[in-house]
Design a protein around this motif. Structure first.
Motif, PDB file in Angstrom:
ATOM      1  N   ARG A  88      32.671   6.527  27.525  1.00  0.00           N
ATOM      2  CA  ARG A  88      33.191   5.964  28.780  1.00  0.00           C
ATOM      3  C   ARG A  88      32.410   4.710  29.160  1.00  0.00           C
ATOM      4  NH1 ARG A  88      32.911   8.795  34.703  1.00  0.00           N
ATOM      5  NH2 ARG A  88      34.101   7.220  35.849  1.00  0.00           N
ATOM      6  N   VAL A  89      31.092   4.746  28.928  1.00  0.00           N
ATOM      7  CA  VAL A  89      30.267   3.580  29.220  1.00  0.00           C
ATOM      8  C   VAL A  89      30.638   2.418  28.308  1.00  0.00           C
ATOM      9  CG1 VAL A  89      27.918   2.666  29.112  1.00  0.00           C
ATOM     10  CG2 VAL A  89      28.335   4.894  30.169  1.00  0.00           C
ATOM     11  N   VAL A  90      30.831   2.703  27.021  1.00  0.00           N
ATOM     12  CA  VAL A  90      31.222   1.647  26.083  1.00  0.00           C
ATOM     13  C   VAL A  90      32.551   1.030  26.516  1.00  0.00           C
ATOM     14  CG1 VAL A  90      31.985   1.185  23.725  1.00  0.00           C
ATOM     15  CG2 VAL A  90      29.951   2.587  24.127  1.00  0.00           C
ATOM     16  N   ASP A  91      33.510   1.876  26.892  1.00  0.00           N
ATOM     17  CA  ASP A  91      34.804   1.372  27.351  1.00  0.00           C
ATOM     18  C   ASP A  91      34.646   0.518  28.600  1.00  0.00           C
ATOM     19  OD1 ASP A  91      35.979   2.763  25.290  1.00  0.00           O
ATOM     20  OD2 ASP A  91      36.619   4.461  26.534  1.00  0.00           O
ATOM     21  N   ARG A  92      33.788   0.956  29.522  1.00  0.00           N
ATOM     22  CA  ARG A  92      33.546   0.188  30.747  1.00  0.00           C
ATOM     23  C   ARG A  92      32.959  -1.186  30.423  1.00  0.00           C
ATOM     24  NH1 ARG A  92      32.147   1.275  36.059  1.00  0.00           N
ATOM     25  NH2 ARG A  92      33.773   2.852  35.887  1.00  0.00           N
ATOM     26  N   LEU A  93      32.006  -1.236  29.499  1.00  0.00           N
ATOM     27  CA  LEU A  93      31.374  -2.505  29.145  1.00  0.00           C
ATOM     28  C   LEU A  93      32.363  -3.439  28.450  1.00  0.00           C
ATOM     29  CD1 LEU A  93      27.887  -1.237  27.913  1.00  0.00           C
ATOM     30  CD2 LEU A  93      28.458  -2.250  30.119  1.00  0.00           C
ATOM     31  N   ILE A  94      33.212  -2.891  27.584  1.00  0.00           N
ATOM     32  CA  ILE A  94      34.217  -3.717  26.918  1.00  0.00           C
ATOM     33  C   ILE A  94      35.185  -4.298  27.949  1.00  0.00           C
ATOM     34  CG2 ILE A  94      36.201  -3.648  25.369  1.00  0.00           C
ATOM     35  CD1 ILE A  94      34.663  -1.561  23.718  1.00  0.00           C
TER      36      ILE A  94
END
Length: 521
Positions: free
Chosen positions: A480-486
């Motif tokens: 979820r964090v990776v998706d948020r950063l992308i």
């Protein structure tokens, strides 16, 4: 006998006095109390300090509420946009490791839906700065971009922002608005005597013209002298010099050599051996100052270092010396008198504390001011409690910038890390944050002017060593964090393509405004 409050007299203009006049004028107008008279008494031959040129985003709410147009603010006050503070060399001596900086931007991280802080501490701390990880704005600031796009509404932006502005011209704009929009009366007099009533409250003010001015309520905005609350009502200062050592400043306005220079949209705060230097870019000049501790640095040494930074070896710039009493009044409201501004208290202008406290306390005074003198003591008690806590929390936050530093080059920086100089309230928080990430529970008071997001930027900009060993189960949403950063990086790429340069936006806005005025009928 109790009586209705029908007249309010503000002693002292300046930014504090006219902010107070606007807050009172607005609230009284909204409550249909048009029969209440507000008067500002100021003396044209008493100069104001005039160096509070940085603001925080809350000022936009006040200005919009007052009915001041953003275009008028930008044009009249030679104002620029401020998207945060850039702290240079606060962490370590640059002679040891080279230059270092971090941002405290105004684009606050979303800590409610998912707090990225723990993920940054566990995986990203050595890859990119905390501000870059949780915010879009630090990279906007690196590129000297505007926080607004062309055609965006007044007081609206692609990112949060405040202003840099000419303090004297800002006062003029506030005064004009208060007089014309809220019918505030303006008198030019020097007060030579203050008469007290038998119960110890203020009865009247005698002026140099022989007039005697009286009101039902008085607001002391007379600056460091605190003519009413400090002198006449004898309310002492609670000194904080053993916590914050900086007690002196040099200030000067520096002209641009040419408009081709890039225009920063941040206040630059550069740490020095016994203090720090501020650098604020307006449209037509820079506002600069050198804050230092007289205990650790002589006036001559401070001036020499300041001129070196200003590239003024011949001493052509006329510096102004300001001596500062660090602390706040033991009470801020006594009987029929409250103090706002420098009459209330002062700490160094780091993080734009001056105008922030002026605006916040003036708004609170307007909210709490009763309609009847029978309720004055109750309102005063509440005001005093809220403001004492606010000042203590401001002092904690300013101290945070110093006590986290690893600089070891002078006694000034070493003494700032001395546990004896750190308030107990701040020391307790720092002890908690050694083993867990700060959270909203640490900031239960809704009137704290600096809160969780502000602390996060400073703590981790200064590389505070929070140890999350054993807390891995709290950080299981990596995807979820990776998706948020992308998603956020895509948003940043879009913004970087749309946002104009800071100076370009201001120049086009001014040119457009001038054309409109030429054809306005």
């Amino acid at each position: 006998m109790p009586k209705q409050i029908k007249s309010i007299l503000i002693l002292g203009g300046g930014t504090a006095g006219w902010l107070t006049a606007n807050h009172l004028g607005y609230l009284l107008r909204k409550s249909d109390s048009s029969d209440i008279r507000v008067t500002v008494v100021e003396s044209s031959d008493i100069p104001t300090i005039g160096v509070g040129e940085g603001t925080v985003p809350a000022i936009r709410h006040s200005l919009k509420k007052f009915g001041i147009k953003e275009r008028d603010l930008l044009s009249h006050c030679q104002a620029t946009f401020k998207q945060g503070i850039k702290f240079e060399d606060w962490l370590r001596d640059p002679k040891d490791i080279g230059p270092h900086y971090y941002y405290h931007p105004f684009d606050y991280p979303d800590v409610k839906s998912i707090d990225l802080t723990g993920y940054w501490l566990r995986t990203e701390g050595k890859k990119r700065s905390f501000a870059d990880y949780v915010s879009l704005q630090s990279r906007m600031c690196d590129r000297n971009l505007s926080p607004k796009v062309f055609g965006q509404g007044e007081y609206e932006g692609a990112a949060s922002y405040a202003y840099h502005l000419d303090a004297t011209k800002f006062t003029e704009l506030l005064a004009k608005n208060a007089v014309e929009r809220f019918s505030v009366k303006r008198l030019d007099h020097r007060v030579v005597d203050v008469r007290l009533a038998q119960d110890g409250t203020i009865h009247s003010l005698k002026t140099d013209s022989g007039d005697e001015l009286s009101a039902d309520f008085y607001v002391d905005c007379s600056g460091f002298s605190s003519r009413l609350l400090g002198q006449s009502l004898a309310v002492p200062i609670v000194e904080k010099k053993k916590v914050l050592f900086a007690d002196s400043a040099l200030a000067v306005q520096v002209p641009y050599t040419g408009l081709e220079e890039s225009l920063p949209s941040v206040t630059i705060a550069k740490a020095r051996p016994a203090g720090w230097m501020w650098d604020i870019a307006l449209q037509n000049r820079r506002g600069t100052g050198y804050v230092y501790s007289s205990e650790f640095c002589s006036d001559d040494a401070a001036e020499s270092d300041f001129r070196l930074l200003l590239d003024d070896p011949k001493g052509e710039l006329a510096l102004r010396k300001i001596s500062m009493t660090v602390g706040y009044r033991k009470k801020f409201w006594v009987g029929n008198c409250a103090a706002i501004g420098l009459a209330q208290g002062f700490v160094e202008p780091l993080e734009a504390t001056g105008l922030l406290m002026f605006d916040a306390s003036a708004a609170l005074l307007a909210e709490l001011l009763p309609g009847d003198s029978a309720d004055l003591n109750s309102a005063a008690q509440q005001f005093n409690s809220v403001m004492a806590n606010a000042w203590d929390r401001v002092i904690d936050f300013i101290k945070l910038h110093y006590c986290l530093s690893a600089r070891n080059d002078t006694d000034f920086w070493r003494m700032n890390r001395d546990p004896e100089s750190i308030p107990e309230s701040l020391a307790e928080l720092l002890a908690r944050w050694k083993r867990r990430v700060p959270c909203h529970v640490d900031f239960p008071n809704s009137y704290d002017v600096f809160s969780l997001e502000n602390y996060l930027y400073v703590l981790y900009g200064m590389e505070y060593p929070t140890d999350l060993t054993g807390q891995g189960s709290r950080y299981l949403e990596s995807q979820r964090v990776v998706d948020r950063l992308i998603q956020r990086d895509a948003q940043l790429d879009m913004l970087l393509g749309k946002l104009p340069k800071h100076r370009e936006f201001l120049c086009e806005m001014m040119a457009f405004d001038n054309v409109n005025r030429m054809f306005r009928t």
